[in-house]
Design an enzyme around this catalytic site. Structure first.
Site, PDB file in Angstrom:
ATOM      1  N   GLY A  79      38.858  38.851  32.329  1.00  0.00           N
ATOM      2  CA  GLY A  79      40.168  39.468  32.529  1.00  0.00           C
ATOM      3  C   GLY A  79      40.063  40.849  33.155  1.00  0.00           C
ATOM      4  O   GLY A  79      40.905  41.716  32.907  1.00  0.00           O
ATOM      5  N   ASN A 135      37.961  42.972  45.839  1.00  0.00           N
ATOM      6  CA  ASN A 135      38.082  41.681  45.168  1.00  0.00           C
ATOM      7  C   ASN A 135      39.497  41.180  45.413  1.00  0.00           C
ATOM      8  O   ASN A 135      40.439  41.664  44.793  1.00  0.00           O
ATOM      9  CB  ASN A 135      37.796  41.851  43.676  1.00  0.00           C
ATOM     10  CG  ASN A 135      38.075  40.589  42.890  1.00  0.00           C
ATOM     11  OD1 ASN A 135      38.378  39.546  43.464  1.00  0.00           O
ATOM     12  ND2 ASN A 135      37.986  40.681  41.574  1.00  0.00           N
ATOM     13  N   CYS A 138      42.352  38.507  42.950  1.00  0.00           N
ATOM     14  CA  CYS A 138      43.285  38.968  41.930  1.00  0.00           C
ATOM     15  C   CYS A 138      44.714  38.508  42.245  1.00  0.00           C
ATOM     16  O   CYS A 138      45.129  38.514  43.405  1.00  0.00           O
ATOM     17  CB  CYS A 138      43.224  40.493  41.932  1.00  0.00           C
ATOM     18  SG  CYS A 138      43.924  41.211  40.480  1.00  0.00           S
ATOM     19  N   GLY A 252      25.131  31.551  42.649  1.00  0.00           N
ATOM     20  CA  GLY A 252      24.015  30.802  42.066  1.00  0.00           C
ATOM     21  C   GLY A 252      22.638  31.211  42.545  1.00  0.00           C
ATOM     22  O   GLY A 252      21.680  30.453  42.392  1.00  0.00           O
ATOM     23  N   GLY A 273      24.486  37.300  40.636  1.00  0.00           N
ATOM     24  CA  GLY A 273      25.443  37.515  39.554  1.00  0.00           C
ATOM     25  C   GLY A 273      24.971  36.996  38.213  1.00  0.00           C
ATOM     26  O   GLY A 273      24.248  37.663  37.478  1.00  0.00           O
TER      27      GLY A 273
END
Ligand SMILES: Cc1cc2nc3c(=O)[nH]c(=O)nc-3n(C[C@H](O)[C@H](O)[C@H](O)COP(=O)(O)O)c2cc1C
Length: 312
Positions: A79, A135, A138, A252, A273
């Site tokens: 979130g 980003n 959103c 990945g 990540g």
């Protein structure tokens, strides 16, 4: 007898005019604000890292459970919890400024176009930031909650607005939850993106068969990790064929071979990540294994592999 000359290896890359020692970057949301990793990772050995997404106001994020491990992947619905851009500049940035020779990008998001602009204005005054990563996954609360990055018009508007005020290069991080990645990559480039990065997480979900409840309080969540690598690779290849600006591959990545595959598909740099959750030293280890791979394969200049996919 004179010793054989040591093979030379140049792992440096350049993204939107920013020089990095190597293409390995830590991805947003998996590496805190960087400072938390200082004790376990020699940050200056990384090509760079991206901070957790920063918003105008601090955000507490979603209630737990907000992480769930899946087959070869991870679901998250954190979130967008973060300290807010003001606290980043006053509390985190001074700590980052003490660490020499590091390259870091600030990941930026907002719930409206104005919020993106306000965050960037605050960051413009901070020192030592290499650039911004937008980003765009959103939801735009001013437009019924549709994610900025899934609507070409909204994507174009937010990128052009930020580009008008940004004093540093702007990387646009594309959402994979779209029908056409080439279209979104082109829109971002035409709106002024200095580079694009992809992919963010895929919208997904998991259910507990026993309790019949969702595994994540938010019900839907973002899927990341090795499970998404083949899809991310395909999207990076499609995007890199479409745009002239540098492409940063994400999805990945955990091994040297993964990095090489993304470079061959057209990426100039990559971000790591989910693997940071399994091994906080993963990025630094990856720099070593990448160097080893290059030496074993007699690669002298790593950047020469970008776009080197052999078709037929
Ligand atoms: C727990 C978590 C939090 C994330 N937070 C952000 C974020 O704040 N901003 C962003 O652009 N991407 C965020 N991401 C997406 C990652 O940066 C990355 O794009 C995605 O996880 C795919 O890469 P991976 O498969 O190597 O994890 C987050 C991912 C995870 C797993």
């Amino acid at each position: 007898m004179t010793p054989a000359p040591k093979p030379s290896l140049d792992m440096s890359v350049s993204v939107a005019g920013i020089e990095m020692k190597n293409p390995v970057m830590a991805a947003s949301g998996t590496f805190g604000y960087g400072v938390e990793f200082e004790d376990v990772v020699t940050l200056e050995r990384l090509g760079g890292f991206v901070t957790k997404g920063l918003s105008r106001e601090p955000m507490p994020g979603n209630p737990p459970p907000r992480l769930f491990e899946t087959a070869a992947g991870m679901l998250n619905a954190i979130g967008l919890q973060n300290v807010g851009v003001q606290a980043f500049v006053s509390e985190k940035l001074p700590l980052l400024r003490k660490i020499k020779n590091i390259v870091f990008f600030c990941n930026v998001f907002g719930h409206t176009q104005q919020e993106y602009e306000e965050v960037v204005r605050v960051l413009n005054d901070g020192e030592g930031i290499a650039g911004y990563e937008l980003n765009v996954s959103c939801p735009n609360t001013a437009c019924g909650g549709i994610a900025f990055g899934t609507d070409p018009r909204m994507l174009s508007d937010v990128v052009s607005a930020v580009k008008k005020i940004a004093t540093r290069p702007v990387i646009v991080k594309l959402s994979p939850n779209v029908t056409s990645i080439p279209q979104m990559a082109r829109v971002a480039e035409e709106a002024g993106a200095d580079a694009i990065s992809l992919v963010n997480t895929f919208v997904a979900m998991a259910i507990d068969a026993e309790t019949r409840k969702p595994r994540i309080s938010n019900v839907t969540a973002g899927l990341s990790g090795p499970a998404i690598k083949p899809i991310a690779l395909r999207m990076v290849w499609e995007a890199a064929k479409t745009v002239k600006v540098p492409v940063i591959g994400i999805g990945g990545i955990g091994t040297a071979e993964d990095v090489i595959e993304f470079l061959l598909a057209g990426a100039t740099a990559i971000e790591v990540g989910t693997v940071n959750y399994w091994d906080p030293c993963a990025c630094e280890s990856l720099v070593d294994s990448l160097a080893k791979w290059c030496l074993e394969h007699r690669i002298e200049k790593l950047s020469s592999l970008t776009g080197g996919l052999q078709l037929g």
